[in-house]
Scaffold this active site. Sequence first.
Site, PDB file in Angstrom:
ATOM      1  CB  ALA A  31      -0.957  -0.001   1.186  1.00  0.00           C
ATOM      2  CG  HIS A  36       5.802   3.076   1.807  1.00  0.00           C
ATOM      3  ND1 HIS A  36       4.447   3.275   1.698  1.00  0.00           N
ATOM      4  CD2 HIS A  36       5.992   2.366   2.942  1.00  0.00           C
ATOM      5  CE1 HIS A  36       3.838   2.685   2.712  1.00  0.00           C
ATOM      6  NE2 HIS A  36       4.749   2.135   3.493  1.00  0.00           N
ATOM      7  CG  LEU A 183       2.310  11.179   2.917  1.00  0.00           C
ATOM      8  CD1 LEU A 183       2.971  10.766   1.600  1.00  0.00           C
ATOM      9  CD2 LEU A 183       0.929  11.740   2.621  1.00  0.00           C
ATOM     10  CB  SER A 185      -1.180   2.342   4.436  1.00  0.00           C
ATOM     11  OG  SER A 185       0.161   2.278   4.034  1.00  0.00           O
TER      12      SER A 185
END
Length: 277
Positions: A31, A36, A183, A185
């Site tokens: 995700a 990331h 941020l 998921s």
Amino acid sequence: MIVRQVGPLRQKVRAWKRAGQSVGVVPTMGALHAGHLSLVDAARAACDRVIVTIFVNPRQFNSPEDLANYPRTETRDAALLAPFEVDAIFVPDPDQVYPAGFATNVSVSGVSEGLCGAHRPGHFDGVATVVSKLFGMTGAERAYFGEKDFQQLQVVRRLVADLDLDVEIIGCPTVREADGLALSSRNARLDTAARAAAPALYRALQDASEALVAGAPVAPTLAAARAAILAGGYAEVEYLELRAEDGLAPLEQADRPARLLAAAWIGGVRLIDNIRL
Ligand code: PAF
């Protein structure tokens, strides 16, 4: 480029190392988002070879619903990684990670206690166990983790120091939306109203951090921040604490490098964030 078995991954890594190339790993549960990707970018800049791992680790989830609801977006993740030209995306089959008879639990005490550790029993054992496995499977000499999960980063650093693992841990800054929301998921699970209100958490951390740096007393400053988070639309503040940046000891005064860390619930979603003073 997607590798699902440990054997073929090891073959690749051995060949890279024989050629004198450095190997970095970015462990993820998929995700993927820009947070990331910033880790992948950092790994790409410093390592000859980069492995991204994608494994939704059942051992670090507290509830079966949370595990079942966790997004699995492998095709999209691979597309997001394409521009970075990573050398392997390791998406291990579950039996590669936890084969029948698996009987080891890695448990880091101290830094894993309190904060998320107090509210998610077993979570950091699950993280420490899978991260140990991922280091063993990938043989990477550098590993990249986000500061957003600051307690996790400290747990991994302790694990590596205590077990003499030959991997350098690189912590990378939290990536935020334009309005400050870190941020995650989990942000995808926020409805429109909750998403609009969610930046109140970071705003409260920023305000409290500024006040503490200016010399305000800790307890009333944290109480005001809690009130601001609730007034901003959050249903519950699970914790909001001032901790030493190194080792996470609770602090009653902001008299050394420190972090404010919080977890709070909004629209049925649990969000965490932290800020350095
Ligand atoms: O931060 C995460 O996504 C996970 O906790 C990690 C480090 C990949 C271990 O499963």
